[in-house]
Design an enzyme around this catalytic site. Structure first.
Site, short mmCIF file in Angstrom:
data_model
loop_
_atom_site.label_atom_id
_atom_site.label_comp_id
_atom_site.label_asym_id
_atom_site.label_seq_id
_atom_site.Cartn_x
_atom_site.Cartn_y
_atom_site.Cartn_z
N ASP A 264 0.87 -1.17 0.00
CA ASP A 264 0.00 0.00 0.00
C ASP A 264 0.92 1.23 0.00
O ASP A 264 2.14 1.13 0.11
CB ASP A 264 -0.95 -0.03 1.21
C1 GLC Z 1 -4.41 4.29 -0.09
C2 GLC Z 1 -5.26 3.11 0.31
C3 GLC Z 1 -5.32 2.05 -0.74
C4 GLC Z 1 -5.19 2.69 -2.12
C5 GLC Z 1 -3.79 3.26 -2.23
C6 GLC Z 1 -3.57 4.00 -3.56
O1 GLC Z 1 -3.73 4.76 1.03
O2 GLC Z 1 -4.99 2.47 1.54
O3 GLC Z 1 -6.56 1.36 -0.56
O4 GLC Z 1 -5.40 1.73 -3.13
O5 GLC Z 1 -3.49 4.14 -1.16
O6 GLC Z 1 -4.39 5.11 -3.64
#
Ligand code: GLC
Length: 722
Positions: A264
């Site tokens: 993430d």
């Molecule tokens: C965010 C979220 C994740 C998302 C990623 C990209 O912090 O936790 O669900 O896909 O970053 O935006």
């Protein structure tokens, strides 16, 4: 599985730096969805693309924008490896559907798959082909703002929805220009953070994890999801992004997942912030060794993997495996055949926000609404009535898009005011209060229009930023002084209908008590107003059912329908005097029961269930069971009932959950008609996870419960013998 020779040949040509570059995934310069950092400027990542330092970008879209980036990758980098283009297309792209929790309230699996298909069609037209969805995190804690993005509290419903979403995004061929790679997130059990606070620790028994939180991820993987995203939190003491048990033992070995694991946003670097690595270099090493392939936004792999390989801490052959998985994903997407297959100016003109897509959005919104109260059949409204429409969300387009709607146009949604007017109602509007602070300056006008009207419709609840990521709340009542406004309007003596626009269960016992009608409309998306108008005037009869329990008090959380009996069950059969104490599992200051239970939802008509029969009451291994019940529409309207089937295991070697949803049917029935609703249960539907982590049926008594929600229905008993 045999490997693609051309990809192996490509890897053989790659320098160590180019290999590491394939593991580096960065945000574009359109908008950010992570910790505040200035968006990267395009000239920075243009050079990174030329130098083979990034494998792709996310939060970017637009055929021209994406093709420019692919051009650089294809024409100006040494090996011409195409880029991944990712994004969070969580509930639609330009056509915005209700938030995922709202879609779950429809219990309409076909429609859920359809909205995912449309999301894929629209976002691939704009060049996106790697979707960071479905979010499969089960949650029983409405304090956690991200319940808005999921499918609620139940493993069975959540699993079926996850499966449909993967199919909707990926279709039957990832290389088609209108399908996109799905991403099972957030691995794993992100929905159970301590205190309901986002990013906080998750600590649970393997039994609870496997029996409750794991199933929806498994369903998404079974559906062929191409990628998995690690979660931010630490799971049983080890950050998910560097958790070898989660990533290697479970995901790779036990589940044979051979797709890409993406971190993430910055979660690789954050392994050090957890205190699980001495610094970001250590964090990158631990994450890579644990099995995270793709580094989203920490650039830890770019900085630290080459020295780690040169120092012998990582084998280059292991790096090659990650590189292969990423190149394979690009190959499966068809990017090596045609890097420009996603993103097409003509498609962008013709396929975004089409009438058909908006019609599906309207249908999903209609079916997502959950009618919780309708005293004296206040709803549907007669068109002759003069309606006072009051509330900070009543004439508000942007917040109808809900959380995770970065591609949406803020002013696109049909507002509820517009929808009621188009439905032919005579509407007076007043904002009544503010969304982000308490003031009573709008109260007088609101009260004035209420006095002039026959009925009041109030639209209260959360704005789009009050739920979703990093939006945990310790209190779950209406924000600011919305409740004060409701009280003052209610005092005027007019009938008051409350529409609750929210992204999570809210604690609204006073609304439940005092409002004449109460309906949850969630964040309804592009067609908000039209769908609300359709349902309020009765052109469409509400059919939604709660996918998540609505608590009576925030102190009950975690609360859900599967809570175990305990050795001292309190069955609501004895009110203890304040001066005494009864030794039962109850609160002294609030009931055990929720405000509204899982699976609950009313309609304008009336349904009755009768004649529950089982094809047999003694089951043996390998047997299947047919359950049949009679459903009658005894009301005045044609309508749809979601008939739910739950199984209770009366005694087991592990204390059994109270009930478990095992099947449901959405049945549309004309007024006055009856039908038989049949379910077929297999041995697996009676299995429990035993202490050896095996799913088995233990001999003994079981109850089959068929109802309109988890509490109201018919019961029959049966016995399993071995
Ligand atoms: C965010 C979220 C994740 C998302 C990623 C990209 O912090 O936790 O669900 O896909 O970053 O935006």
């Amino acid at each position: 599985m045999s490997k693609v020779p051309a990809l192996l040949d490509l890897i053989a040509q790659m320098t160590l730096a180019e290999k590491v570059g394939q593991l580096n995934f960065v945000v574009g310069d359109l908008f950010i969805t992570g910790p505040t950092m200035k968006p990267t400027t395009s000239d920075k990542f243009d050079d990174q693309i030329r130098n083979g330092e990034i494998t792709g970008l996310f939060n970017v879209y637009g055929a021209d924008y994406v093709h420019r980036l692919q051009e650089i990758a294809m024409r100006e980098s040494r090996l011409g490896i195409p880029l991944l283009i990712g994004a969070d297309v969580i509930h639609g792209f330009k056509t915005v559907f209700p938030i995922p929790l709202a879609e779950a309230a429809s219990w309409n699996l076909e429609l859920i798959e359809r909205t995912a298909q449309i999301a894929a069609k629209e976002s691939t037209a704009a060049g996106i082909h790697f979707n960071f969805a479905p979010m499969c995190d089960i949650s029983r804690d409405a304090r956690w703002g991200r319940v808005a993005e999921g499918a609620g509290e139940d493993p069975y419903l959540g699993g079926l929805i996850a499966q449909r979403r993967v199919r909707g995004f990926q279709g039957d061929d990832l290389s088609k220009p209108d399908t996109m790679a799905a991403c099972v997130k957030h691995w794993a059990a992100y929905g159970a953070p301590e205190g309901g606070r986002d990013y906080q620790s998750v600590d649970m028994s393997e039994h609870l994890f496997r029996s409750t939180y794991l199933p929806p991820y498994l369903k998404a993987l079974e559906a062929g999801a191409a990628t998995v995203m690690t979660a931010f939190h630490d799971f049983n003491g080890v950050p998910c992004t560097a958790n070898e048990w989660l990533l290697k033992t479970l995901l790779r070995k036990e589940l044979n997942f051979d797709g890409v694991v993406v971190s993430d946003w910055g979660s690789i670097a954050e392994v050090s912030a957890h205190g699980a690595a001495e610094n970001e270099a250590g964090a990158a090493l631990k994450s890579f060794q644990a099995g995270t392939d793709l580094d989203m936004m920490s650039e830890g792999y770019l900085k630290y993997l080459i020295p780690a390989i040169k120092e012998g801490k990582i084998q280059e052959s292991v790096l090659d495996e990650s590189v292969y998985r990423i190149l394979k994903l690009k190959n499966d997407l068809g990017l090596f055949d045609d890097p420009f297959r996603y993103g097409n100016r003509e498609r962008e003109k013709l396929e975004l926000k089409t009438k058909d897509h908006l019609s599906v959005a309207r249908q999903m919104a209609q079916q997502s609404f959950v009618l919780l109260k309708n005293e004296g059949s206040m709803l549907p409204l007669k068109k002759s009535l003069k309606v006072a429409l009051i509330g900070p969300l009543a004439d508000n387009a942007p917040d109808m898009n809900g959380t995770w709607s970065f591609f949406a146009e803020p002013d696109d949604p049909v507002t509820i005011k517009e929808g009621l007017e188009e439905a032919g109602l005579d509407v007076l509007f007043a904002q009544g209060c503010e969304l982000y602070h308490s003031t009573t300056k709008h109260f007088p006008l609101a009260k004035e229009i209420a006095k002039q009207s026959d009925v009041v419709v109030m639209v209260l609840g959360e704005s789009a930023v009050m739920n979703g990521e990093a939006a945990s709340r310790a209190e779950l009542g209406l924000p600011d002084n919305q409740l004060e406004l409701f009280r003052e309007i209610k005092e005027l003596g007019k009938p008051v209908i409350v529409l609750l626009s929210c992204g999570r269960p809210l604690v609204v016992p006073e609304l439940a008590e005092e409002a004449d009608a109460l309906m949850v409309i969630w964040s309804p998306g592009s067609e908000a107003g039209h769908a609300v108008g359709d349902v309020l005037v009765g052109d469409v009869v509400p059919s939604g059912k709660l996918p998540m329990t609505f608590p009576n008090a925030v102190g009950q959380i975690p609360i859900h329908y599967q809570m175990k009996r305990t050795g001292r069950p309190y069955l609501g059969n004895y009110d203890e005097p304040a001066s005494e104490r009864i030794y039962l599992s109850k609160y002294r200051d609030t009931p055990n029961e929720p405000l509204f239970p899982f699976g609950y939802g009313l309609t304008y008509t009336k349904f009755e269930l009768s004649d529950l029969t089982l094809s047999q009451t003694c089951m043996e291994p390998g047997d299947s069971l047919e359950v049949c019940v009679n459903l009658t529409n005894t009301g005045l309207y044609d309508g749809t009932e979601v008939v739910q089937l739950y199984i209770s295991d009366i005694k087991a070697s592990i204390t059994p959950v109270a009930k478990a949803l095992k099947a449901f049917e959405r049945v549309t029935l004309p007024s006055g008609e009856s039908c038989k609703v049949k379910f077929k249960l297999e041995e697996k539907d009676f299995q429990m996870l035993n202490e050896n982590r095996k799913w088995i049926v233990e001999p003994g008594d079981f109850e089959v419960f068929v109802g309109a929600n988890v509490n109201e229905g018919l019961t029959a008993r049966l016995e399993w013998t071995l």
